[in-house]
Enzyme design. Sequence first.
Site, mmCIF file in Angstrom:
data_model
loop_
_atom_site.group_PDB
_atom_site.id
_atom_site.type_symbol
_atom_site.label_atom_id
_atom_site.label_comp_id
_atom_site.label_asym_id
_atom_site.label_seq_id
_atom_site.Cartn_x
_atom_site.Cartn_y
_atom_site.Cartn_z
ATOM 1 N N ARG A 47 0.813 -1.241 0.000
ATOM 2 C CA ARG A 47 0.000 0.000 0.000
ATOM 3 C C ARG A 47 0.837 1.277 0.000
ATOM 4 N NH1 ARG A 47 -2.869 -3.098 3.718
ATOM 5 N NH2 ARG A 47 -4.565 -4.192 2.685
ATOM 6 N N LYS B 85 3.769 11.651 -10.830
ATOM 7 C CA LYS B 85 2.936 10.824 -11.713
ATOM 8 C C LYS B 85 3.666 9.518 -11.982
ATOM 9 C CE LYS B 85 0.268 14.216 -14.355
ATOM 10 N NZ LYS B 85 0.040 14.812 -15.688
ATOM 11 N N GLU C 193 11.210 19.506 -23.756
ATOM 12 C CA GLU C 193 10.420 19.807 -22.544
ATOM 13 C C GLU C 193 10.969 21.058 -21.846
ATOM 14 O OE1 GLU C 193 7.668 18.237 -21.949
ATOM 15 O OE2 GLU C 193 7.838 16.256 -22.862
ATOM 16 N N LYS D 200 8.472 23.480 -12.762
ATOM 17 C CA LYS D 200 7.546 22.351 -12.580
ATOM 18 C C LYS D 200 7.187 22.201 -11.105
ATOM 19 C CE LYS D 200 6.092 17.785 -13.695
ATOM 20 N NZ LYS D 200 6.179 16.591 -14.502
ATOM 21 N N GLU E 242 -3.538 17.965 -11.019
ATOM 22 C CA GLU E 242 -3.915 18.462 -12.348
ATOM 23 C C GLU E 242 -5.401 18.794 -12.434
ATOM 24 O OE1 GLU E 242 -1.708 16.690 -15.647
ATOM 25 O OE2 GLU E 242 -3.390 17.142 -16.969
ATOM 26 N N ARG F 127 -1.745 22.632 -13.732
ATOM 27 C CA ARG F 127 -0.755 21.622 -14.139
ATOM 28 C C ARG F 127 -0.942 21.196 -15.592
ATOM 29 N NH1 ARG F 127 1.690 16.446 -10.693
ATOM 30 N NH2 ARG F 127 2.975 15.673 -12.415
ATOM 31 N N ASN G 100 1.036 20.363 -20.471
ATOM 32 C CA ASN G 100 0.723 19.562 -21.654
ATOM 33 C C ASN G 100 0.778 20.387 -22.942
ATOM 34 O OD1 ASN G 100 0.300 17.259 -20.102
ATOM 35 N ND2 ASN G 100 -1.830 17.826 -19.691
ATOM 36 N N HIS H 260 1.133 18.719 -26.261
ATOM 37 C CA HIS H 260 1.015 17.271 -26.053
ATOM 38 C C HIS H 260 -0.202 16.640 -26.736
ATOM 39 C CE1 HIS H 260 4.358 17.833 -23.395
ATOM 40 N NE2 HIS H 260 4.350 16.579 -23.003
ATOM 41 N N HIS I 258 0.734 13.496 -28.749
ATOM 42 C CA HIS I 258 0.215 12.142 -28.501
ATOM 43 C C HIS I 258 -0.363 11.569 -29.788
ATOM 44 C CE1 HIS I 258 -0.177 13.067 -23.928
ATOM 45 N NE2 HIS I 258 1.035 12.667 -24.266
ATOM 46 N N HIS J 248 9.295 10.968 -28.014
ATOM 47 C CA HIS J 248 8.274 11.807 -27.364
ATOM 48 C C HIS J 248 8.602 13.302 -27.494
ATOM 49 C CE1 HIS J 248 5.262 13.133 -24.526
ATOM 50 N NE2 HIS J 248 6.197 13.700 -23.785
HETATM 51 P P1 NAD Z 1 13.559 6.187 -21.400
HETATM 52 O O1 NAD Z 1 13.405 5.991 -19.956
HETATM 53 O O2 NAD Z 1 13.060 5.117 -22.311
HETATM 54 O O3 NAD Z 1 15.099 6.461 -21.737
HETATM 55 C C1 NAD Z 1 15.492 6.656 -23.068
HETATM 56 C C2 NAD Z 1 16.663 5.769 -23.440
HETATM 57 O O4 NAD Z 1 17.850 6.284 -22.852
HETATM 58 C C3 NAD Z 1 16.542 4.326 -22.943
HETATM 59 O O5 NAD Z 1 17.094 3.487 -23.921
HETATM 60 C C4 NAD Z 1 17.445 4.312 -21.708
HETATM 61 O O6 NAD Z 1 17.947 3.040 -21.443
HETATM 62 C C5 NAD Z 1 18.520 5.272 -22.108
HETATM 63 N N1 NAD Z 1 19.210 5.976 -21.037
HETATM 64 C C6 NAD Z 1 18.654 6.546 -19.943
HETATM 65 N N2 NAD Z 1 19.583 7.248 -19.279
HETATM 66 C C7 NAD Z 1 20.740 7.100 -19.930
HETATM 67 C C8 NAD Z 1 22.057 7.602 -19.749
HETATM 68 N N3 NAD Z 1 22.340 8.455 -18.759
HETATM 69 N N4 NAD Z 1 23.019 7.214 -20.610
HETATM 70 C C9 NAD Z 1 22.725 6.382 -21.656
HETATM 71 N N5 NAD Z 1 21.500 5.912 -21.907
HETATM 72 C C10 NAD Z 1 20.516 6.267 -21.056
HETATM 73 O O7 NAD Z 1 12.852 7.529 -21.919
HETATM 74 P P2 NAD Z 1 12.603 8.962 -21.276
HETATM 75 O O8 NAD Z 1 12.505 9.861 -22.439
HETATM 76 O O9 NAD Z 1 13.491 9.274 -20.160
HETATM 77 O O10 NAD Z 1 11.147 8.774 -20.635
HETATM 78 C C11 NAD Z 1 10.010 8.519 -21.423
HETATM 79 C C12 NAD Z 1 8.928 7.997 -20.520
HETATM 80 O O11 NAD Z 1 8.624 8.964 -19.527
HETATM 81 C C13 NAD Z 1 7.614 7.712 -21.232
HETATM 82 O O12 NAD Z 1 7.153 6.457 -20.836
HETATM 83 C C14 NAD Z 1 6.669 8.789 -20.731
HETATM 84 O O13 NAD Z 1 5.334 8.355 -20.682
HETATM 85 C C15 NAD Z 1 7.221 9.045 -19.355
HETATM 86 N N6 NAD Z 1 6.925 10.376 -18.832
HETATM 87 C C16 NAD Z 1 6.426 10.447 -17.570
HETATM 88 C C17 NAD Z 1 6.154 11.680 -17.013
HETATM 89 C C18 NAD Z 1 5.678 11.753 -15.591
HETATM 90 O O14 NAD Z 1 5.334 12.852 -15.142
HETATM 91 N N7 NAD Z 1 5.683 10.664 -14.854
HETATM 92 C C19 NAD Z 1 6.391 12.853 -17.726
HETATM 93 C C20 NAD Z 1 6.902 12.751 -19.013
HETATM 94 C C21 NAD Z 1 7.169 11.498 -19.559
HETATM 95 N N1 GLY Z 2 4.403 15.779 -17.723
HETATM 96 C C1 GLY Z 2 3.247 16.463 -17.277
HETATM 97 C C2 GLY Z 2 3.000 16.407 -15.791
HETATM 98 O O1 GLY Z 2 3.792 15.885 -15.055
HETATM 99 O O2 GLY Z 2 1.998 16.850 -15.359
#
Ligand code: NAD
Ligand code: GLY
Length: 364
Positions: free
Chosen positions: A121, A143, A185, A227, A237, A241, A245, A248, A252, A266
């Site tokens: 939990r 998130k 971003e 942020k 949100e 917040r 987006n 976005h 998307h 992305h």
């Molecule tokens: P990712 O986590 O897939 O990383 C991108 C690539 O870089 C991967 O291959 C990873 O292995 C590699 N990598 C990571 N750090 C590295 C480093 N220091 N050196 C070498 N390689 C490295 O992608 P991302 O762009 O970080 O994240 C995308 C994800 O984040 C999506 O799933 C998206 O939905 C999510 N997201 C979440 C939020 C949130 O608020 N929670 C906000 C925006 C995006």
């Molecule tokens: N990436 C948008 C948010 O965290 O709200």
Amino acid sequence: MSEQIRVGLDERSYTIHVGSRLLERTGALVAQFAHGLVPVVTDRHVAQFHLEPVAASLRAAGLNPEPIVLEPGEGTKRFAELERLLDTLLDSGLDREGFIVALGGGVIGDIAGFAAAVLKRGISWAQVPTTLLAQVDSSVGGKTAINTRQGKNLVGVFHQPRIVIADIDVLRTLPRRELLSGYAEIAKYGALGDAEFFAWLEVCANAALAGGAEKRLYMVARSCRMKAEIVGRDERESGERALLNLGHTFAHALEAATGYSDRLLHGEAVAIGMVLAFRLSAELGLAPASDCERLKRHLSAVSLPVGLADVPGERPDAETLIGHMMQDKKAKDGKLTFILARGLGRAFIAPDVPIGAVRAVLTA
Ligand code: NAD
Ligand code: GLY
């Protein structure tokens, strides 16, 4: 060289540490929250470069790190992987007072954070973001989510970390394309709410992206601060917040139309989406067309894509994109909600955007 930024959420408040040589301080920074066994959830790429310094620093702080290495990529954010991760965490004997470290990009942060939220939990966790996107966006705000066959991030919860440790040195190993994707971003923060920051980025972004540590720290910290402030005012949100987006809804749809593949990352989709959102704002007479041109010029100057013609392969078709937008969670009663702008740094939520105007922008 580091900065600390507070995310003010009453008893769920936490500090974001941004700076150089922070990985080696992970143990010291998390020691106040953790004891004994500390699972470190990461992916294979990140483990190769950055797991050992984190594990060594946890050991030096008297903790017992246990690496859990997942496959890199969006495909990891799914039920089967979550189940496997939860099994591993439960088998490790982690108790209700346990603590997890998420070491990686947004994929690792999202799935490890979700696991922390539902395990017994809810247990405490740290975000140690290793992509630029994760450092300025996904590691802040709590998130967490996985994807389902119906779409991205459809199953998840809010679960704030206890601390965020963003070491800008880890970005040295990040592939250039991922770095640029994360930069979209950063430009977004300027474009949505900070014209002065946007002007700074116009001058300094390329130097920061090339590795200039001071500028890199400044742009990551300023993004996190923005942020953090927005999340502090609107954690769930219910209003402001949503400004995060910007771009976005288009992004998307573009990601869906390109099959969430390497064709378009992305942040690349967000770059195109932001230009389209500013063009839509100009079409509707809300923002000067010159601001849209300025945004486009800046994103081009850092080598990000800025239009549908920049999507590799066949140009995405307007009706397909509109179809994806109508299915998106932001579509209500046939009207679309967009984040539009009255100019650079002046975004707002527009709940009733006519589809015709969107179509005009997509077919222009
Ligand atoms: P990712 O986590 O897939 O990383 C991108 C690539 O870089 C991967 O291959 C990873 O292995 C590699 N990598 C990571 N750090 C590295 C480093 N220091 N050196 C070498 N390689 C490295 O992608 P991302 O762009 O970080 O994240 C995308 C994800 O984040 C999506 O799933 C998206 O939905 C999510 N997201 C979440 C939020 C949130 O608020 N929670 C906000 C925006 C995006
Ligand atoms: N990436 C948008 C948010 O965290 O709200």
